[in-house]
Design a protein around this motif. Structure first.
Motif, PDB file in Angstrom:
ATOM      1  N   ARG A 182      40.204  37.307  91.641  1.00  0.00           N
ATOM      2  CA  ARG A 182      40.264  38.564  92.659  1.00  0.00           C
ATOM      3  C   ARG A 182      41.098  38.381  94.059  1.00  0.00           C
ATOM      4  O   ARG A 182      42.053  38.609  94.258  1.00  0.00           O
ATOM      5  N   ASP A 183      41.191  36.578  94.095  1.00  0.00           N
ATOM      6  CA  ASP A 183      41.340  36.549  95.612  1.00  0.00           C
ATOM      7  C   ASP A 183      42.839  36.967  95.337  1.00  0.00           C
ATOM      8  O   ASP A 183      44.296  37.412  95.996  1.00  0.00           O
ATOM      9  N   LEU A 184      43.473  36.119  93.765  1.00  0.00           N
ATOM     10  CA  LEU A 184      45.029  35.405  93.944  1.00  0.00           C
ATOM     11  C   LEU A 184      45.554  37.591  92.949  1.00  0.00           C
ATOM     12  O   LEU A 184      46.752  37.955  93.780  1.00  0.00           O
ATOM     13  N   LEU A 185      44.351  38.501  92.888  1.00  0.00           N
ATOM     14  CA  LEU A 185      45.052  40.137  92.708  1.00  0.00           C
ATOM     15  C   LEU A 185      44.434  41.221  93.295  1.00  0.00           C
ATOM     16  O   LEU A 185      43.418  41.528  93.494  1.00  0.00           O
ATOM     17  N   PRO A 186      44.362  40.707  95.018  1.00  0.00           N
ATOM     18  CA  PRO A 186      43.881  41.012  95.824  1.00  0.00           C
ATOM     19  C   PRO A 186      43.538  43.202  95.738  1.00  0.00           C
ATOM     20  O   PRO A 186      43.015  44.208  96.245  1.00  0.00           O
ATOM     21  N   ASP A 187      44.958  43.660  95.108  1.00  0.00           N
ATOM     22  CA  ASP A 187      45.184  44.653  95.360  1.00  0.00           C
ATOM     23  C   ASP A 187      44.466  45.410  93.411  1.00  0.00           C
ATOM     24  O   ASP A 187      44.684  47.071  93.879  1.00  0.00           O
ATOM     25  N   PHE A 188      44.264  44.664  92.833  1.00  0.00           N
ATOM     26  CA  PHE A 188      43.622  45.197  91.293  1.00  0.00           C
ATOM     27  C   PHE A 188      42.119  45.503  91.649  1.00  0.00           C
ATOM     28  O   PHE A 188      41.589  44.110  91.717  1.00  0.00           O
ATOM     29  N   ALA A 189      41.467  46.107  91.089  1.00  0.00           N
ATOM     30  CA  ALA A 189      40.463  46.184  91.054  1.00  0.00           C
ATOM     31  C   ALA A 189      39.894  45.885  89.772  1.00  0.00           C
ATOM     32  O   ALA A 189      40.014  46.353  88.329  1.00  0.00           O
ATOM     33  N   VAL A 190      38.695  45.123  89.731  1.00  0.00           N
ATOM     34  CA  VAL A 190      38.534  43.867  88.524  1.00  0.00           C
ATOM     35  C   VAL A 190      37.187  43.817  87.877  1.00  0.00           C
ATOM     36  O   VAL A 190      36.338  44.148  89.379  1.00  0.00           O
ATOM     37  N   SER A 191      36.665  44.084  86.790  1.00  0.00           N
ATOM     38  CA  SER A 191      35.830  44.829  86.585  1.00  0.00           C
ATOM     39  C   SER A 191      35.304  44.065  84.942  1.00  0.00           C
ATOM     40  O   SER A 191      36.576  43.565  84.402  1.00  0.00           O
ATOM     41  N   SER A 192      34.048  44.092  84.937  1.00  0.00           N
ATOM     42  CA  SER A 192      33.862  44.001  83.203  1.00  0.00           C
ATOM     43  C   SER A 192      34.471  44.759  82.848  1.00  0.00           C
ATOM     44  O   SER A 192      34.212  46.745  82.408  1.00  0.00           O
ATOM     45  N   PHE A 193      34.684  44.597  81.292  1.00  0.00           N
ATOM     46  CA  PHE A 193      34.998  45.167  80.178  1.00  0.00           C
ATOM     47  C   PHE A 193      33.833  45.925  80.080  1.00  0.00           C
ATOM     48  O   PHE A 193      34.131  47.478  79.155  1.00  0.00           O
ATOM     49  N   ALA A 194      32.984  45.968  79.807  1.00  0.00           N
ATOM     50  CA  ALA A 194      31.510  46.421  79.811  1.00  0.00           C
ATOM     51  C   ALA A 194      32.319  48.079  81.334  1.00  0.00           C
ATOM     52  O   ALA A 194      31.133  48.935  80.162  1.00  0.00           O
ATOM     53  N   LYS A 195      32.279  48.145  81.817  1.00  0.00           N
ATOM     54  CA  LYS A 195      33.313  49.442  82.393  1.00  0.00           C
ATOM     55  C   LYS A 195      32.808  50.246  81.372  1.00  0.00           C
ATOM     56  O   LYS A 195      32.638  51.772  81.399  1.00  0.00           O
ATOM     57  N   ILE A 196      34.369  50.589  80.657  1.00  0.00           N
ATOM     58  CA  ILE A 196      34.915  51.081  79.665  1.00  0.00           C
ATOM     59  C   ILE A 196      34.989  50.913  78.287  1.00  0.00           C
ATOM     60  O   ILE A 196      35.350  51.505  77.618  1.00  0.00           O
ATOM     61  N   GLY A 197      33.592  49.870  77.890  1.00  0.00           N
ATOM     62  CA  GLY A 197      33.992  49.216  76.745  1.00  0.00           C
ATOM     63  C   GLY A 197      32.592  49.373  76.132  1.00  0.00           C
ATOM     64  O   GLY A 197      30.957  50.112  76.052  1.00  0.00           O
ATOM     65  N   PHE A 198      31.938  48.070  75.795  1.00  0.00           N
ATOM     66  CA  PHE A 198      30.985  47.255  76.007  1.00  0.00           C
ATOM     67  C   PHE A 198      30.421  46.262  76.180  1.00  0.00           C
ATOM     68  O   PHE A 198      30.989  45.658  76.784  1.00  0.00           O
ATOM     69  N   ASN A 199      29.968  45.092  75.487  1.00  0.00           N
ATOM     70  CA  ASN A 199      29.290  43.943  76.207  1.00  0.00           C
ATOM     71  C   ASN A 199      30.789  43.309  75.722  1.00  0.00           C
ATOM     72  O   ASN A 199      31.622  42.676  74.544  1.00  0.00           O
ATOM     73  N   PRO A 200      31.207  42.640  77.147  1.00  0.00           N
ATOM     74  CA  PRO A 200      32.528  41.811  77.273  1.00  0.00           C
ATOM     75  C   PRO A 200      31.840  40.513  76.396  1.00  0.00           C
ATOM     76  O   PRO A 200      33.368  39.852  75.399  1.00  0.00           O
ATOM     77  N   ASP A 201      31.578  39.666  76.309  1.00  0.00           N
ATOM     78  CA  ASP A 201      31.038  38.349  75.010  1.00  0.00           C
ATOM     79  C   ASP A 201      31.481  39.208  73.425  1.00  0.00           C
ATOM     80  O   ASP A 201      31.928  37.998  72.312  1.00  0.00           O
ATOM     81  N   ALA A 202      31.484  40.638  72.913  1.00  0.00           N
ATOM     82  CA  ALA A 202      31.310  40.909  71.865  1.00  0.00           C
ATOM     83  C   ALA A 202      32.555  40.464  71.050  1.00  0.00           C
ATOM     84  O   ALA A 202      32.995  41.674  70.297  1.00  0.00           O
ATOM     85  N   LYS A 203      33.662  41.376  72.739  1.00  0.00           N
ATOM     86  CA  LYS A 203      34.537  42.133  72.423  1.00  0.00           C
ATOM     87  C   LYS A 203      35.883  41.911  71.533  1.00  0.00           C
ATOM     88  O   LYS A 203      36.129  42.273  69.970  1.00  0.00           O
ATOM     89  N   GLU A 204      35.877  40.298  71.203  1.00  0.00           N
ATOM     90  CA  GLU A 204      37.005  39.939  69.997  1.00  0.00           C
ATOM     91  C   GLU A 204      36.183  40.489  68.307  1.00  0.00           C
ATOM     92  O   GLU A 204      36.556  40.434  67.477  1.00  0.00           O
ATOM     93  N   ALA A 205      34.788  39.715  68.477  1.00  0.00           N
ATOM     94  CA  ALA A 205      34.182  40.216  67.059  1.00  0.00           C
ATOM     95  C   ALA A 205      34.467  41.843  66.779  1.00  0.00           C
ATOM     96  O   ALA A 205      35.005  42.738  65.239  1.00  0.00           O
ATOM     97  N   VAL A 206      34.057  42.546  68.066  1.00  0.00           N
ATOM     98  CA  VAL A 206      34.112  44.366  67.484  1.00  0.00           C
ATOM     99  C   VAL A 206      36.315  44.796  66.822  1.00  0.00           C
ATOM    100  O   VAL A 206      36.146  45.629  66.529  1.00  0.00           O
ATOM    101  N   ILE A 207      36.568  43.545  67.713  1.00  0.00           N
ATOM    102  CA  ILE A 207      37.917  43.799  67.697  1.00  0.00           C
ATOM    103  C   ILE A 207      38.176  43.868  66.107  1.00  0.00           C
ATOM    104  O   ILE A 207      38.978  44.707  65.386  1.00  0.00           O
TER     105      ILE A 207
END
Length: 397
Positions: A339-364
């Motif tokens: 977040r410090d290195l990318l101050p102009d980006f809105a950094v969020s969990s993948f869950a905001k647009i998808g699902f449990n971020p820990d599950a993403k690769e298995a779901v892929i």
């Protein structure tokens, strides 16, 4: 017609399929099992994550896997034995998860098995003239399908290399299909052992999507935590918090030629390991770096190399959102530095647009299997109309 082929044909025609996606990453910590309900295919795909669990490998088995993973030499007998054993073992873990969830195996249409990568060797790494990109995953899918009684799709990365790719990252195909926004740029970042990003321009843009590894994610941090603190990973960034970033060591590590290579590119623990760190620090005359400072410096290396790649790709940061998944998302030191290195980006969990971020690769991989069963495949090259289906099919009997 073979009855198994008839069953496969019926599954392909269903409007909705129940799939299990499996992922075991380079951290060797265990098996991710994602139970998914998937409707449609292609751009009409709708995914619902119904259950998810990570089942940890025991200490002895993890150590056994380490003897054949990302090392230049290993026992052929051990590779052969573990290839079969891991398939059977994954089958047991799937049945265990289904029992816990109260789901009968007959309700599952297909298992999508990524397998365990034991070596990743793109041409940029092996440097052998006239030899192809290569990658190798173990965990025999015939053992999985026979153990569970469920059709299993596996070896997704092999088709990628056969079609001219490097076998990784694979997430970009699904990212583009499901998570492209009509008007906004998005970047999807997964911080596993290796970090990778998918840059998604808006549908209205004529820019191309990019999927690439950025370099080390958790792999160097994990290895240092294990070697110096006997911990599998730096939980909550506690070790990094106790240390300080060593500026000269960080610069020495960032000078590695990999970071100067053009995008897209892939890498793995074969490249980024503690031997490389020792060599880079020794060449720079850096000695007596404390263990705490080393972990802090390696964490900063991951943050800076991810941020640099993102900045090089995205030129509309005011309108760009960054969504993060993978184990690195749980490291607060790493996330704060991003977040410090990318101050102009809105950094969020993948869950905001998808699902449990820990599950993403298995779901892929569940979605990749769904597309192979019922879709038209994915474009490997956006300048060509040729589509590729990923995966091989193993029948239970």
């Amino acid at each position: 017609m073979n009855s198994a082929i008839k069953t496969l044909y019926k599954i392909a025609q269903k409007p909705s399929r129940t799939l299990i996606g499996l992922m075991s990453g380079t951290s060797l910590d265990g098996l991710d099992i994602a139970l998914c309900q998937i409707k449609g295919s292609g751009k009409t795909t709708e995914i619902e994550l119904e259950n998810f669990e990570t089942i940890s490998y025991d200490h002895n088995f993890k150590n056994r896997l380490k003897t054949i993973t990302s090392v230049p030499r290993a026992s052929l007998q051990e590779i052969t034995v573990l290839h079969s054993f891991l398939g059977n073992y994954h089958g047991e873990l799937i049945l265990k998860a289904l029992d816990k969830w109260g789901v009968d195996h007959s309700e599952i249409d297909c298992i999508a098995s990524h397998g365990q990568t034991i070596y990743h060797a793109p041409k940029r790494q092996h440097h052998q003239p006239n030899m192809p990109n290569a990658t190798f995953q173990i965990g025999d899918a015939d053992h999985i399908s026979h153990k569970t009684g469920i059709i299993t799709v596996s070896d997704f990365r092999q088709k990628h290399t056969a079609a001219g790719g490097e076998g990784a990252p694979m997430a970009g195909f699904v990212d583009q299909m499901l998570f492209t926004h009509d008007h906004k740029e998005r970047i999807l970042l997964n911080i596993g052992g290796i970090a990778n990003i998918t840059y998604l321009p808006p549908r209205t843009s004529d820019k191309k999507a990019i999927t690439t590894d950025t370099g080390p994610g958790n792999t160097l941090i994990d290895k240092a935590a294990k070697k110096y603190f006997d911990q599998d990973f730096d939980k909550d960034g506690r070790i990094a918090k106790r240390g300080s970033v060593h500026a000269a060591a960080l610069e020495a590590l960032k000078l590695d030629p990999y970071f100067q290579k053009p995008l897209p590119k892939t890498t793995g623990p074969e490249k980024f390991n503690l031997d490389l760190v020792d060599i880079r620090l020794s060449e720079s005359g850096i000695q007596n770096l404390s263990s705490n400072d080393l972990v802090a410096t390696l964490t900063r290396l991951t943050a800076e190399t991810i941020a640099k790649t993102i900045k090089n790709i995205s030129d509309d940061v005011i309108n760009t959102s960054l969504y993060v998944s993978g184990g690195g998302f749980h490291n607060p030191v790493l996330m704060q530095w991003l977040r410090d290195l990318l101050p102009d980006f809105a950094v969020s969990s993948f869950a905001k647009i998808g699902f449990n971020p820990d599950a993403k690769e298995a779901v892929i991989f569940a979605i990749l299997a769904n597309e192979m069963l019922a879709g038209e495949g994915f474009l490997m090259n956006t300048d060509s109309n040729e589509k590729v289906n990923f995966g091989k099919i193993s029948f239970p009997d």
